[in-house]
Design an enzyme around this catalytic site. Structure first.
Site, short mmCIF file in Angstrom:
data_model
loop_
_atom_site.label_atom_id
_atom_site.label_comp_id
_atom_site.label_asym_id
_atom_site.label_seq_id
_atom_site.Cartn_x
_atom_site.Cartn_y
_atom_site.Cartn_z
N THR A 12 0.97 -1.41 -0.38
CA THR A 12 0.50 0.05 0.07
C THR A 12 0.87 1.40 0.00
O THR A 12 0.65 1.96 -0.78
CB THR A 12 -1.70 0.17 1.54
N SER A 55 1.59 -7.48 -0.62
CA SER A 55 2.83 -8.44 -0.41
C SER A 55 1.77 -9.26 -0.13
O SER A 55 2.12 -10.95 0.26
CB SER A 55 2.68 -8.21 1.57
N1 ASP Z 1 -2.72 -3.99 2.39
C1 ASP Z 1 -1.48 -4.69 1.89
C2 ASP Z 1 -0.77 -3.10 2.54
O1 ASP Z 1 -1.10 -2.64 3.63
C3 ASP Z 1 -1.75 -4.87 0.87
C4 ASP Z 1 -0.74 -5.49 0.90
O2 ASP Z 1 -0.25 -6.15 1.32
O3 ASP Z 1 0.91 -5.77 0.12
O4 ASP Z 1 0.05 -2.90 1.71
#
Ligand code: ASP
Length: 323
Positions: A12, A55
């Site tokens: 994110t 991720s």
């Molecule tokens: N919600 C996730 C983040 O905070 C998405 C990820 O893990 O890439 O990055």
């Protein structure tokens, strides 16, 4: 002048909104640094663009490659510490693998964001600034890999993402956080015990099974018939499981798989207290190994590391006993 390398992996913190209103990781490390608002006096930054993905889409070979990249930067005389920007979904897992496999005393600091880079109140720039300060701080040497988020500093072995969207999502159940960054000053309140293991990679295919009240052994039986190398069961309480699990564990162990019992409780450790079908005592008699204080997702990674290094059952038992 200190030098910190920022290894950018996506998440994110490196994401923005697309025309179809989904959020995609499409920013590189230079873009992340350009958003920093506070001066980082006395710290030079260098960027290494490793990946740009969520991720949730990473896999074990990629995480192992990242370990090698971080280790190579730490080995440089002109690098004082590394910050890894990473998605929050699996951050605690990648950070834990780094903690298990990297012996350097120089700081390795994971950070990310819950609000993407196009949001006016994104938490990314502040988290990066705090993470860089920790990576450059002599007091952070010897802590192992840490997660810095919303001003808090957490040990990789104890941190978990606890809320799907809030910026203070990372918590360390049990013993709590290590310290915090307050007004650009790094404070450390406790130092974790470090446990570094031989690095021969990560075995893929260790499965994680979470039973509920009265669950059947169907998934375990499937693992036994498909010859998976290892299974972690996220059991109840002290490490007890539904009826029939001891028999299924015994079939797995006799077929050559390692079986590790963790607990679904956020705090405390597994212990052979209860007997009967399938209390922890019975699971242990069937050949299961106990994860101690490690949560199931981290027990799975430790088992993957140990199996890659060719550890036998006794060595695996000793390794888990260190947690
Ligand atoms: N919600 C996730 C983040 O905070 C998405 C990820 O893990 O890439 O990055």
């Amino acid at each position: 002048m200190k030098r910190v390398v920022i290894v950018s992996t996506g998440g994110t913190i490196a994401s923005g909104k697309t025309s179809d209103h989904s959020v995609i990781a499409d920013r590189n490390g230079a873009t992340l640094i350009a958003t920093l608002q506070d001066p980082l006096d006395g710290i030079a930054l260098e960027v290494d663009d490793f990946r740009s993905v969520g991720s949730y889409a990473l896999d074990l070979p990629t995480v192992h490659q990242l370990v090698g990249v971080v280790r190579a930067h730490l080995a440089r005389a002109d690098c004082d510490g590394v910050v890894v920007t990473h998605g929050t979904d699996t951050m605690e897992e990648t950070a834990f693998v780094c903690d298990l496999l990297i012996a350097s005393d120089k700081p390795v600091v994971f950070t990310g964001a819950q609000r993407h880079a196009d949001m006016p109140n994104t938490d990314g720039p502040r988290n990066i600034a705090d993470a860089v300060r920790v990576a450059a701080a002599p007091i952070a040497c010897g802590l192992g890999t840490v997660v810095v988020f919303e001003g808090d500093i957490h040990a990789a072995c104890s941190v978990s993402k606890t809320h799907t969207s809030r910026v203070d999502t990372f918590r360390s159940a049990g013993y709590g956080k290590l310290g915090e960054v307050d007004n650009a000053v790094v404070h450390i309140g406790r130092r974790p015990q470090r446990r570094v293991f031989a690095d021969m990679g990560l075995v893929e295919g260790v499965e994680l099974i979470k039973p509920g009240l009265g669950s059947t052994t169907a998934y375990l039986d499937f693992c036994a018939s498909s010859g998976v190398p290892g299974v972690v069961i996220e059991a109840f309480g002290r490490g007890n499981a539904p009826r029939g699990y001891a028999g299924a564990v015994s079939r797995l162990v006799n077929g050559g798989s390692h079986v590790v019992i963790a607990s679904r409780c956020a705090e405390g450790r597994t212990l052979s207290v209860y007997g009967g079908d399938s209390g922890a005592t019975t699971l242990g008699a069937a050949g299961a190994i106990f994860a101690g204080e490690l949560p199931a997702i981290k027990a799975r990674l430790l088992l993957s590391v140990l199996m890659a290094a060719g550890a036998d059952k006794n060595a695996i038992v000793r390794a888990f006993a260190r947690f």
